[in-house]
Design an enzyme around this catalytic site. Sequence first.
Site, PDB file in Angstrom:
ATOM      1  N   ASP A 177       0.816  -1.227   0.000  1.00 49.95           N
ATOM      2  CA  ASP A 177       0.000   0.000   0.000  1.00 49.95           C
ATOM      3  C   ASP A 177       0.842   1.265   0.000  1.00 49.95           C
ATOM      4  O   ASP A 177       0.310   2.359  -0.111  1.00 49.95           O
ATOM      5  CB  ASP A 177      -0.922  -0.006   1.230  1.00 49.95           C
ATOM      6  CG  ASP A 177      -1.957   1.112   1.209  1.00 49.95           C
ATOM      7  OD1 ASP A 177      -2.579   1.317   0.154  1.00 49.95           O
ATOM      8  OD2 ASP A 177      -2.134   1.776   2.244  1.00 49.95           O
ATOM      9  N   SER A 222      -6.711   5.523   0.479  1.00 51.55           N
ATOM     10  CA  SER A 222      -7.042   4.231  -0.120  1.00 51.55           C
ATOM     11  C   SER A 222      -8.536   3.967   0.038  1.00 51.55           C
ATOM     12  O   SER A 222      -9.110   4.224   1.094  1.00 51.55           O
ATOM     13  CB  SER A 222      -6.247   3.114   0.549  1.00 51.55           C
ATOM     14  OG  SER A 222      -4.853   3.317   0.405  1.00 51.55           O
ATOM     15  N   GLN A 224      -5.605  -1.486  -6.845  1.00 47.80           N
ATOM     16  CA  GLN A 224      -6.115  -0.559  -5.834  1.00 47.80           C
ATOM     17  C   GLN A 224      -6.817   0.620  -6.501  1.00 47.80           C
ATOM     18  O   GLN A 224      -6.386   1.101  -7.555  1.00 47.80           O
ATOM     19  CB  GLN A 224      -4.979  -0.014  -4.965  1.00 47.80           C
ATOM     20  CG  GLN A 224      -5.434   0.917  -3.847  1.00 47.80           C
ATOM     21  CD  GLN A 224      -4.264   1.513  -3.086  1.00 47.80           C
ATOM     22  OE1 GLN A 224      -3.641   2.460  -3.552  1.00 47.80           O
ATOM     23  NE2 GLN A 224      -3.966   0.953  -1.924  1.00 47.80           N
TER      24      GLN A 224
END
Length: 282
Positions: free
Chosen positions: A192, A216, A266
């Site tokens: 991430d 996110s 993502q």
Amino acid sequence: MPESLEDLVELLDLEKIDDDLFRGRQPQTTAQRVFGGQVLGQALAAAGRTVGEDRIVHSLHGYFLRPGDTSVPIEYHPELIRDGRSFSSRRVVATQRGKTIFYMSASFQVPEPGLDHADKMPDDLVPPEEAPTLASVFEAASGRKAEDWNKEWAALDVRLAGLTGRQFWIRASGKLADDHALHACVLAYASDLTLLGASLLPHGIIIGDRRIQPASIDHALWFHRPFRADEWLLYDQASPSASGARGFATGRLFSQDGRLVASVAQEGLIRPIGLELDDEEA
């Protein structure tokens, strides 16, 4: 964020407070909200504590619902959805102050043989031993000291592998125990870190730019082949699309000898704040 690899390992070692209920501590940090990779890694650790040692995680899908508070521990409740002969499914809910901040589905499999093919690793890369650290790149791009980066991210060794800013060498900053579950959690944590920034590069913006509000939204990770998170992995990233104040990015993780070990996708918030948009973007 963890100031060392030892701190990161402790962060992923959850406290069991009841059957199928775990508590994750918070590291010392100047961040105002919990890093998404921390929640991913801790949620995966909670799920892994409920499956047999013969089963290895092969995929996870998570949604970030609320910003996490860095001053409050996070509770993780893994639900035992199914245990079959080959696969186990878990759903993990993460809460703070009684409110859900994140949930994740994860699937585990007993290793078995099968058909095998994979993309090849990109070439023309700067070797990790010669690549600039992300801390030095951060300092040059933002004017902030590299020490500021290291105070938050010293648990990971991250280096720029190519001139495009979309390829990084990444590994844990030290030796990890021979535990596949731990290596998977560390990779989930690391996955991430740089990915959302790939959706800003086409616009000449870096992730720390104060004109962008980043966060996110969801994160998916597939584990393809055995790997070690304390050995160099190439994180090759791309952003097929950005629209509606959201950026979409994908990533491929290769071992240094060229094996594709994991894939990532993502979508994140990249909301402009005080940033002038051209007619096509507005």
